[in-house]
Design a protein around this motif. Structure first.
Motif, PDB file in Angstrom:
ATOM      1  N   GLU A 105     -23.592 -45.639  -0.730  1.00  0.00           N
ATOM      2  CA  GLU A 105     -22.772 -45.673   0.481  1.00  0.00           C
ATOM      3  C   GLU A 105     -22.743 -44.313   1.169  1.00  0.00           C
ATOM      4  O   GLU A 105     -22.725 -44.230   2.398  1.00  0.00           O
ATOM      5  CB  GLU A 105     -21.350 -46.127   0.146  1.00  0.00           C
ATOM      6  CG  GLU A 105     -21.268 -47.602  -0.233  1.00  0.00           C
ATOM      7  CD  GLU A 105     -19.848 -48.062  -0.478  1.00  0.00           C
ATOM      8  OE1 GLU A 105     -18.918 -47.231  -0.419  1.00  0.00           O
ATOM      9  OE2 GLU A 105     -19.661 -49.275  -0.732  1.00  0.00           O
ATOM     10  N   ARG A 124     -16.866 -37.599   2.775  1.00  0.00           N
ATOM     11  CA  ARG A 124     -17.527 -38.906   2.726  1.00  0.00           C
ATOM     12  C   ARG A 124     -17.587 -39.423   1.293  1.00  0.00           C
ATOM     13  O   ARG A 124     -17.426 -40.629   1.052  1.00  0.00           O
ATOM     14  CB  ARG A 124     -18.933 -38.816   3.331  1.00  0.00           C
ATOM     15  CG  ARG A 124     -18.920 -38.560   4.829  1.00  0.00           C
ATOM     16  CD  ARG A 124     -20.250 -38.842   5.504  1.00  0.00           C
ATOM     17  NE  ARG A 124     -21.321 -37.992   5.031  1.00  0.00           N
ATOM     18  CZ  ARG A 124     -22.393 -38.414   4.370  1.00  0.00           C
ATOM     19  NH1 ARG A 124     -22.518 -39.702   4.062  1.00  0.00           N
ATOM     20  NH2 ARG A 124     -23.344 -37.575   4.003  1.00  0.00           N
ATOM     21  N   ARG A 173     -14.111 -40.675   0.511  1.00  0.00           N
ATOM     22  CA  ARG A 173     -13.825 -41.945   1.186  1.00  0.00           C
ATOM     23  C   ARG A 173     -14.495 -43.110   0.472  1.00  0.00           C
ATOM     24  O   ARG A 173     -13.879 -44.172   0.259  1.00  0.00           O
ATOM     25  CB  ARG A 173     -14.280 -41.869   2.645  1.00  0.00           C
ATOM     26  CG  ARG A 173     -13.949 -43.114   3.456  1.00  0.00           C
ATOM     27  CD  ARG A 173     -14.064 -42.846   4.948  1.00  0.00           C
ATOM     28  NE  ARG A 173     -15.380 -42.333   5.317  1.00  0.00           N
ATOM     29  CZ  ARG A 173     -15.622 -41.090   5.753  1.00  0.00           C
ATOM     30  NH1 ARG A 173     -14.639 -40.216   5.858  1.00  0.00           N
ATOM     31  NH2 ARG A 173     -16.844 -40.713   6.090  1.00  0.00           N
ATOM     32  N   SER A 174     -15.751 -42.938   0.085  1.00  0.00           N
ATOM     33  CA  SER A 174     -16.457 -44.008  -0.616  1.00  0.00           C
ATOM     34  C   SER A 174     -15.853 -44.252  -1.994  1.00  0.00           C
ATOM     35  O   SER A 174     -15.737 -45.405  -2.434  1.00  0.00           O
ATOM     36  CB  SER A 174     -17.937 -43.656  -0.745  1.00  0.00           C
ATOM     37  OG  SER A 174     -18.637 -44.691  -1.401  1.00  0.00           O
ATOM     38  N   TRP A 191     -12.744 -43.889  -2.860  1.00  0.00           N
ATOM     39  CA  TRP A 191     -11.519 -44.663  -2.655  1.00  0.00           C
ATOM     40  C   TRP A 191     -11.835 -46.115  -2.332  1.00  0.00           C
ATOM     41  O   TRP A 191     -11.201 -47.039  -2.852  1.00  0.00           O
ATOM     42  CB  TRP A 191     -10.684 -44.048  -1.538  1.00  0.00           C
ATOM     43  CG  TRP A 191      -9.426 -44.826  -1.269  1.00  0.00           C
ATOM     44  CD1 TRP A 191      -9.252 -45.839  -0.368  1.00  0.00           C
ATOM     45  CD2 TRP A 191      -8.182 -44.684  -1.958  1.00  0.00           C
ATOM     46  NE1 TRP A 191      -7.978 -46.332  -0.438  1.00  0.00           N
ATOM     47  CE2 TRP A 191      -7.290 -45.644  -1.405  1.00  0.00           C
ATOM     48  CE3 TRP A 191      -7.736 -43.823  -2.961  1.00  0.00           C
ATOM     49  CZ2 TRP A 191      -5.980 -45.758  -1.837  1.00  0.00           C
ATOM     50  CZ3 TRP A 191      -6.423 -43.955  -3.394  1.00  0.00           C
ATOM     51  CH2 TRP A 191      -5.565 -44.915  -2.840  1.00  0.00           C
ATOM     52  N   ASP A 192     -12.831 -46.339  -1.477  1.00  0.00           N
ATOM     53  CA  ASP A 192     -13.182 -47.703  -1.088  1.00  0.00           C
ATOM     54  C   ASP A 192     -13.647 -48.524  -2.291  1.00  0.00           C
ATOM     55  O   ASP A 192     -13.287 -49.697  -2.431  1.00  0.00           O
ATOM     56  CB  ASP A 192     -14.276 -47.683  -0.021  1.00  0.00           C
ATOM     57  CG  ASP A 192     -13.774 -47.160   1.314  1.00  0.00           C
ATOM     58  OD1 ASP A 192     -12.550 -47.101   1.509  1.00  0.00           O
ATOM     59  OD2 ASP A 192     -14.621 -46.802   2.165  1.00  0.00           O
ATOM     60  N   VAL A 193     -14.425 -47.900  -3.175  1.00  0.00           N
ATOM     61  CA  VAL A 193     -14.893 -48.615  -4.365  1.00  0.00           C
ATOM     62  C   VAL A 193     -13.721 -48.940  -5.283  1.00  0.00           C
ATOM     63  O   VAL A 193     -13.634 -50.036  -5.843  1.00  0.00           O
ATOM     64  CB  VAL A 193     -15.963 -47.787  -5.105  1.00  0.00           C
ATOM     65  CG1 VAL A 193     -16.254 -48.382  -6.478  1.00  0.00           C
ATOM     66  CG2 VAL A 193     -17.247 -47.719  -4.282  1.00  0.00           C
ATOM     67  N   GLN A 194     -12.804 -48.001  -5.426  1.00  0.00           N
ATOM     68  CA  GLN A 194     -11.602 -48.257  -6.228  1.00  0.00           C
ATOM     69  C   GLN A 194     -10.820 -49.441  -5.676  1.00  0.00           C
ATOM     70  O   GLN A 194     -10.316 -50.272  -6.439  1.00  0.00           O
ATOM     71  CB  GLN A 194     -10.720 -47.005  -6.247  1.00  0.00           C
ATOM     72  CG  GLN A 194      -9.355 -47.191  -6.875  1.00  0.00           C
ATOM     73  CD  GLN A 194      -8.291 -47.740  -5.894  1.00  0.00           C
ATOM     74  OE1 GLN A 194      -7.569 -48.673  -6.228  1.00  0.00           O
ATOM     75  NE2 GLN A 194      -8.228 -47.173  -4.706  1.00  0.00           N
ATOM     76  N   THR A 195     -10.717 -49.500  -4.357  1.00  0.00           N
ATOM     77  CA  THR A 195      -9.960 -50.590  -3.730  1.00  0.00           C
ATOM     78  C   THR A 195     -10.613 -51.937  -4.019  1.00  0.00           C
ATOM     79  O   THR A 195      -9.918 -52.938  -4.240  1.00  0.00           O
ATOM     80  CB  THR A 195      -9.884 -50.359  -2.211  1.00  0.00           C
ATOM     81  OG1 THR A 195      -9.253 -49.091  -1.968  1.00  0.00           O
ATOM     82  CG2 THR A 195      -9.070 -51.446  -1.527  1.00  0.00           C
ATOM     83  N   ARG A 196     -11.934 -51.957  -4.041  1.00  0.00           N
ATOM     84  CA  ARG A 196     -12.648 -53.214  -4.290  1.00  0.00           C
ATOM     85  C   ARG A 196     -12.667 -53.575  -5.768  1.00  0.00           C
ATOM     86  O   ARG A 196     -12.737 -54.769  -6.106  1.00  0.00           O
ATOM     87  CB  ARG A 196     -14.083 -53.113  -3.766  1.00  0.00           C
ATOM     88  CG  ARG A 196     -14.208 -52.901  -2.267  1.00  0.00           C
ATOM     89  CD  ARG A 196     -15.604 -53.196  -1.772  1.00  0.00           C
ATOM     90  NE  ARG A 196     -16.618 -52.320  -2.320  1.00  0.00           N
ATOM     91  CZ  ARG A 196     -17.014 -51.174  -1.749  1.00  0.00           C
ATOM     92  NH1 ARG A 196     -16.443 -50.774  -0.617  1.00  0.00           N
ATOM     93  NH2 ARG A 196     -17.966 -50.442  -2.293  1.00  0.00           N
ATOM     94  N   CYS A 209      -7.468 -42.208  -7.778  1.00  0.00           N
ATOM     95  CA  CYS A 209      -8.002 -43.563  -7.646  1.00  0.00           C
ATOM     96  C   CYS A 209      -7.563 -44.431  -8.827  1.00  0.00           C
ATOM     97  O   CYS A 209      -7.196 -45.598  -8.647  1.00  0.00           O
ATOM     98  CB  CYS A 209      -9.526 -43.524  -7.573  1.00  0.00           C
ATOM     99  SG  CYS A 209     -10.170 -43.092  -5.944  1.00  0.00           S
ATOM    100  N   LYS A 237      -2.655 -43.962  -0.486  1.00  0.00           N
ATOM    101  CA  LYS A 237      -3.771 -43.453   0.324  1.00  0.00           C
ATOM    102  C   LYS A 237      -3.403 -42.149   1.003  1.00  0.00           C
ATOM    103  O   LYS A 237      -4.242 -41.224   1.117  1.00  0.00           O
ATOM    104  CB  LYS A 237      -4.173 -44.496   1.371  1.00  0.00           C
ATOM    105  CG  LYS A 237      -5.396 -44.102   2.218  1.00  0.00           C
ATOM    106  CD  LYS A 237      -6.627 -43.880   1.357  1.00  0.00           C
ATOM    107  CE  LYS A 237      -7.916 -43.913   2.170  1.00  0.00           C
ATOM    108  NZ  LYS A 237      -7.961 -42.922   3.240  1.00  0.00           N
TER     109      LYS A 237
END
Length: 254
Positions: free
Chosen positions: A100, A116, A119-120, A122-127, A181, A230
């Motif tokens: 990503e 960046r 951010r990625s 965090w996004d992976v943790q959220t998913r 995270c 967040k």
């Protein structure tokens, strides 16, 4: 019903529709190493699905065998033990982050590269909160992790920090992002009622503390309750970067 062969299971569950359609025939044409890697990928993908569906307790070798419809001995031929499986799962997560983030554009500020990455992450943790909780503290030593370490260390090196300080601030950055995270993932994995109970403690409890004993806490209770994980994460990331900036600036010739 008879258990499927590992080859058939890998072909069906790898996520590659062409492989799934061709079944064992396509898998048989691969070399031994390629077949093993395909089966491992199938097992890792199934582990992701299982953990996110059933939580941390659901990820066992026995349950994974049931998920893939293979005997558990097949899994122990692919992974020495559950820990090796977990490291492979962690590698998959790290590979997602690296993919990503992508290449570093020429001239990109070192801070923006790390933003960046953050951010990625965090996004992976959220998913994948359950996977994050299971693997955030592990060091895999695998190829995906190697790429991510090189990416982040290179960013800190571009800041002008010498090796010892670049390594220190790299660790601060990584441990901060992964730790926060994992904290958010753990909160997100709670039962909704339990999570709501935690989230409302500030207004249910702290907003009603005796004012003579806790005047400042009571006055800030509403604001404390409004802080999101967040917001904490983003602030901590910027604090870690600002710390590295200050140190690098202090080392620059005047």
């Amino acid at each position: 019903m008879a258990k499927k062969t590992a080859a058939a299971t890998a072909a069906e569950r790898s996520g590659d529709e062409g492989t799934a359609r061709s079944g064992e025939g396509a898998t048989a044409r691969l070399g031994r190493r390629e077949r093993r890697e395909l089966r491992q990928e199938a097992a890792v993908g199934a582990a992701f699905r299982l953990a996110e569906r059933e939580g941390l307790a659901g990820l066992s070798m026995r349950r994974l065998g049931q998920e893939l419809d293979v005997d558990v001995t097949v899994l122990y031929r692919l992974f020495r033990d559950k820990d090796e499986l977990l490291l492979a799962v962690a590698e998959r997560t790290i590979r997602t982050i690296v993919d990503e983030v992508g290449e570093v554009p020429e001239g990109e500020a070192w801070q923006d590269t790390l933003r960046r990455v953050a951010r990625s992450t965090w996004d992976v943790q959220t998913r994948c909160p359950a996977i994050t909780s299971l693997t955030f503290a592990r060091t895999t030593g695998g190829p995906a992790e190697q790429r991510l370490v090189e990416l982040q260390l290179s960013a800190f090196a571009r800041s002008g920090l010498p090796p010892a300080l670049a390594a220190l601030h790299y660790r601060v950055f990584v441990d901060t992002t992964l730790g926060l995270c994992a904290h958010a993932a753990a909160l997100g994995s709670l039962d909704p009622e339990v999570r709501e109970k935690d989230e409302t403690t500030w207004v249910r409890v702290y907003a009603h503390l005796p004012e003579d004993a806790h005047p400042v806490t009571r006055a800030h209770a509403e604001e404390l309750g409004a802080v999101t994980p967040k917001a904490v994460y983003d602030t901590a990331v910027e604090a870690a970067l600002a710390s590295a900036e200050r140190v690098a600036a202090g080392l620059s010739p005047r």
